[in-house]
Each structure stands twice: as structure tokens, then as C-alpha cells.
Design an enzyme around this catalytic site. Structure first.
Site, mmCIF file in Angstrom:
data_model
loop_
_atom_site.group_PDB
_atom_site.id
_atom_site.type_symbol
_atom_site.label_atom_id
_atom_site.label_comp_id
_atom_site.label_asym_id
_atom_site.label_seq_id
_atom_site.Cartn_x
_atom_site.Cartn_y
_atom_site.Cartn_z
ATOM 1 N N LYS A 121 0.825 -1.210 0.000
ATOM 2 C CA LYS A 121 0.000 0.000 0.000
ATOM 3 C C LYS A 121 0.859 1.260 0.000
ATOM 4 O O LYS A 121 0.383 2.349 0.326
ATOM 5 C CB LYS A 121 -0.952 -0.006 1.205
ATOM 6 N N LYS A 203 -5.693 -6.235 -9.094
ATOM 7 C CA LYS A 203 -7.009 -6.668 -8.625
ATOM 8 C C LYS A 203 -8.030 -5.544 -8.726
ATOM 9 O O LYS A 203 -7.673 -4.359 -8.649
ATOM 10 C CB LYS A 203 -6.925 -7.198 -7.192
ATOM 11 N N LYS A 206 -11.960 -1.148 -4.652
ATOM 12 C CA LYS A 206 -12.841 0.002 -4.426
ATOM 13 C C LYS A 206 -12.105 1.301 -4.668
ATOM 14 O O LYS A 206 -12.655 2.257 -5.188
ATOM 15 C CB LYS A 206 -13.300 0.034 -2.965
HETATM 16 N N1 AQP Z 1 -10.597 -8.096 -6.579
HETATM 17 C C1 AQP Z 1 -10.929 -8.905 -5.584
HETATM 18 N N2 AQP Z 1 -11.120 -10.229 -5.814
HETATM 19 C C2 AQP Z 1 -11.469 -11.053 -4.804
HETATM 20 N N3 AQP Z 1 -11.679 -10.633 -3.538
HETATM 21 C C3 AQP Z 1 -11.515 -9.326 -3.263
HETATM 22 N N4 AQP Z 1 -11.639 -8.597 -2.128
HETATM 23 C C4 AQP Z 1 -11.384 -7.289 -2.404
HETATM 24 N N5 AQP Z 1 -11.079 -7.144 -3.703
HETATM 25 C C5 AQP Z 1 -11.138 -8.388 -4.267
HETATM 26 C C6 AQP Z 1 -12.027 -9.144 -0.827
HETATM 27 O O1 AQP Z 1 -12.988 -8.280 -0.240
HETATM 28 C C7 AQP Z 1 -12.869 -8.343 1.188
HETATM 29 C C8 AQP Z 1 -12.989 -6.974 1.810
HETATM 30 O O2 AQP Z 1 -11.965 -6.174 1.471
HETATM 31 P P1 AQP Z 1 -11.707 -4.767 2.182
HETATM 32 O O3 AQP Z 1 -12.666 -3.774 1.729
HETATM 33 O O4 AQP Z 1 -11.626 -4.908 3.658
HETATM 34 O O5 AQP Z 1 -10.282 -4.415 1.640
HETATM 35 P P2 AQP Z 1 -9.610 -4.761 0.299
HETATM 36 O O6 AQP Z 1 -9.283 -6.212 0.206
HETATM 37 O O7 AQP Z 1 -8.458 -3.846 0.195
HETATM 38 O O8 AQP Z 1 -10.765 -4.423 -0.788
HETATM 39 P P3 AQP Z 1 -10.728 -3.311 -1.881
HETATM 40 O O9 AQP Z 1 -12.003 -3.345 -2.637
HETATM 41 O O10 AQP Z 1 -9.472 -3.428 -2.688
HETATM 42 O O11 AQP Z 1 -10.740 -1.991 -1.012
HETATM 43 P P4 AQP Z 1 -9.722 -0.751 -0.971
HETATM 44 O O12 AQP Z 1 -9.575 -0.303 -2.389
HETATM 45 O O13 AQP Z 1 -10.416 0.246 -0.093
HETATM 46 O O14 AQP Z 1 -8.439 -1.220 -0.386
HETATM 47 C C9 AQP Z 1 -11.570 -9.063 1.500
HETATM 48 O O15 AQP Z 1 -11.893 -10.375 1.949
HETATM 49 C C10 AQP Z 1 -10.857 -9.131 0.172
HETATM 50 O O16 AQP Z 1 -10.034 -10.279 0.050
#
Ligand code: AQP
Length: 340
Positions: A121, A203, A206
Site C-alpha cells: 500500500k 485486482k 474500491k
Molecule cells: N478483486 C478482488 N477479488 C477477490 N476478492 C476481493 N476482495 C477485495 N477485492 C477483491 C475481498 O474483499 C474483502 C474486503 O476487502 P476490504 O474492503 O476490507 O479491503 P480490500 O481487500 O483492500 O478491498 P478493496 O475493494 O481493494 O478496497 P480498498 O480499495 O479500499 O483497499 C476481503 O476479503 C478481500 O479479500
């Protein structure tokens, strides 16, 4: 002293999601929330909105507050059932921050420095990253250990954090006496990683947004348009090949997970067909999957008082466990009990 251990035949499972971004995206749904919804009968599930973790992004306060409530509506619309599962906002249970501090005092600086997600990150001692981002895995350990969870559904990227959680539980138990259950990973049916439609080497996320992200609440025509403009390659064959055909492989993965058809069966279906056919099929499947979610979300979000009530009920259940855990923890580490 009574042990704050789970009772009943169902193993306790805990997972959280950050109420960040503009909503949840397809990866959150296929990689996490869909599995949560499916495991509610077999496990005693605790699902929380990780709003304290969201603060590491320093979001706009009004946005975070609104997103936390909307995220609850999205989770419910995606099938999380507050009657069967304990659904709550992390910050409603003050004990998370307290346990995070106590566990932080047992975490080595070098140990925390080795967490690869911090580096992924953009974190480093010279990058201006916050201490909050650095200690994020310790708070995550507190989230998990607080509820004596037997297992935690995690993606590959979180494996290292779960290892730290297990180490901290064992360290605490060895030093202060058996207090925490040592959680294992929850092995789900598939661990598909959904990729960004515009850059299928990273990946879907969000925080990235744009045309490469399919929001769960996107209108059907928006979903279709984004899928039809997904990046592919100059070839013609519809088959899985991550190195040469990352975009096509991602579309096939999405179709496979949504329709629950194996990849080789899909490759056979698309023999002699083109990328346009594949995109059409993916769009149709994703639109059909999200149509009921969109409808249910609209109903839920129209009643914010009811959402707040449901989160309060969830917090009430979570608090019962958290208070018991923290009473044991405080006593064991030697904090003087306050007089009533
Ligand atoms: N692209 C993805 N494919 C499969 N699983 C995913 N997850 C996120 N993106 C993918 C799963 O979603 C859960 C919650 O994630 P989070 O919001 O706590 O943080 P994250 O993994 O960092 O998700 P984002 O969407 O990428 O959020 P931001 O951009 O805010 O960091 C987790 O179980 C994750 O594995």
C-alpha cells in the site's frame, strides 16, 4: 475465572470489510460477501464494517459515516442476514481499539515491519504513511481474537496477517495464561481474485474505481457498458492464459464464479466464438446476479433508522463477547480494575 469461549455446536467465524470507496465492487462480492452469505447456517458468523480500518485512508468524515450505513445495507442486500449473523460496526465496540493497543505492546517492531501489505500500500518509514497503516495488522488481530473465532475467511493477501494473529494469540496465552482461541483460515470453495477490467494485471479494488471496476450497485446498462469495454488482447481464442490473455482469463473467471460452471466447460462453450460473445455472456450473468441486490438495497437504504437499529442489535451481541474477553485480558495483563 470463566473463559470467554464460544458455546454451541457451530464454529465461530469472523470477517470484516472496510466501508471505503463508492460502494462494494464485484471482487468484494465474489471474493468475500457471497461466501459470508453462504456460510451463515453452518457457522456462528460475526461480520463487521471495519470503519476504524477505513480511517487509515483518512476519508471525508461525512462520506465515512454515510458509507458505513450504506455498507450495512449493501451487505444485507447481498444476502448477509442479521437474524442469523452478528452484523456490526467495528467502532461501536470500543474494546477493539483497547485490545489493539495491548496486542501492539506484544508485537515486535521488526515483526510489524515485515507485513507485506503495508509495503504494497505504499508504506515505508520514509513514505509519510501513518502509524495507523503500519499497525493495521495488529488491530486486525484484535478484531479476530476479541471474538474467539475458530476461523477467518481470508484471501491470499491476508494470510500473513492471520499468521501474525495466531502468533500474538499464542504469545499472549503463553505469557498470561490461556485466553485466546488460536484461529485458522476458513477454506472457502474458491479463492478467485477478480481483476480490474481495464488493467487485468491488478485486482479490482474500491479505491481504484473507474471503468475497470464493477460496482455491485451499478445500473444494468453501466455494468454492460463496462464489461463490453473490458481490455482483452489481439487474439481470437477464448481460453484461460493468465500470462498472454489476462483480460480474457479474468472475464472467464468472473463468468465461472457467477454461473458456477468450471472454466474448462466454459472454454468448450466458447470454442469457435469470439470475445464479443464472451463479453455478452459475462454482462448477462453479472446483470442477473446483481438485479435482486440492487432492488433490495433500494428498499433497505430507504429506512436508515431500521439500519441503525439492526447495527445496534448486532453491536449488542458483539459487545457481550467483547466485554467478556476484555475483562479476562485486563485482569491477566495486570490492569487495576476501576471501582464502580
Ligand atoms: N478483486 C478482488 N477479488 C477477490 N476478492 C476481493 N476482495 C477485495 N477485492 C477483491 C475481498 O474483499 C474483502 C474486503 O476487502 P476490504 O474492503 O476490507 O479491503 P480490500 O481487500 O483492500 O478491498 P478493496 O475493494 O481493494 O478496497 P480498498 O480499495 O479500499 O483497499 C476481503 O476479503 C478481500 O479479500
Amino acid at each position: 475465572m470463566s473463559e470467554p469461549r464460544p458455546s454451541g455446536p457451530r464454529p465461530r467465524v469472523l470477517s470484516g470489510i472496510r466501508p471505503t470507496g463508492a460502494g462494494f465492487q464485484l471482487g468484494n462480492y465474489l471474493g468475500a460477501v457471497r461466501h459470508w452469505a453462504a456460510m451463515q447456517d453452518e457457522a456462528d458468523c460475526f461480520f463487521f464494517l471495519a470503519d476504524l480500518h477505513a480511517l487509515t485512508d483518512v476519508p471525508d468524515p461525512a462520506h465515512l459515516r454515510a458509507r458505513t450505513r450504506e455498507s450495512a445495507a449493501e451487505l444485507l442486500a447481498m444476502g448477509v442476514d442479521p437474524a442469523r449473523s452478528t452484523v456490526f460496526a467495528q467502532s461501536h465496540i470500543r474494546e477493539h481499539a483497547e485490545l489493539g493497543w495491548i496486542l501492539g505492546c506484544l508485537t515486535g517492531f521488526g515483526e510489524a515491519s515485515r507485513m507485506t501489505q503495508f509495503k504494497d500500500k505504499g508504506g515505508s518509514s520514509s513514505s509519510g504513511a501513518s502509524v495507523g497503516l503500519f499497525t493495521y495488522p495488529v488491530l486486525q488481530a484484535a478484531d479476530i481474537l476479541m471474538y474467539q473465532a475458530a476461523s477467518v475467511p481470508i484471501g491470499e493477501d491476508q494470510r500473513q496477517h492471520l499468521e501474525l494473529t495466531r502468533d500474538l494469540a499464542q504469545r499472549f496465552n503463553a505469557r498470561y495464561g490461556d485466553t485466546f482461541a488460536v484461529p485458522g483460515p476458513y477454506v472457502g470453495k474458491d479463492g478467485a481474485r477478480i481483476k480490474d477490467l481495464q488493467d487485468p494485471t491488478r485486482k479490482m479494488s474500491k479505491s481504484i474505481g473507474g471503468n475497470g471496476t464493477l460496482w455491485v450497485l451499478d445500473a444494468p446498462e453501466v455494468l454492460t457498458k463496462k464489461i463490453k469495454s473490458a481490455v482483452t488482447d489481439t487474439g481470437r481464442e477464448v481460453r484461460v492464459d493468465i500470462a498472454e490473455k489476462a483480460g480474457v482469463s479474468n472475464l472467464l473467471t468472473i463468468l465461472s464464479v457467477v454461473t458456477e460452471r468450471p472454466l474448462d466447460a466454459l472454454e468448450a462453450d466458447f470454442a469457435g466464438k469470439g470475445y464479443g460473445d464472451l463479453k455478452g455472456a459475462v454482462a448477462e450473468a453479472v446483470v442477473a446476479e446483481f438485479a435482486p441486490v440492487r432492488k433490495r438495497y433500494a428498499e433497505l437504504v430507504a429506512d436508515p433508522a431500521e439500519l441503525d437499529r439492526l447495527l445496534a442489535v448486532g453491536a449488542g451481541r458483539a459487545r457481550e463477547v467483547a466485554v467478556a474477553t476484555m475483562a479476562a485480558v485486563r485482569e491477566r495483563v495486570g490492569l487495576l480494575a476501576p471501582q464502580p
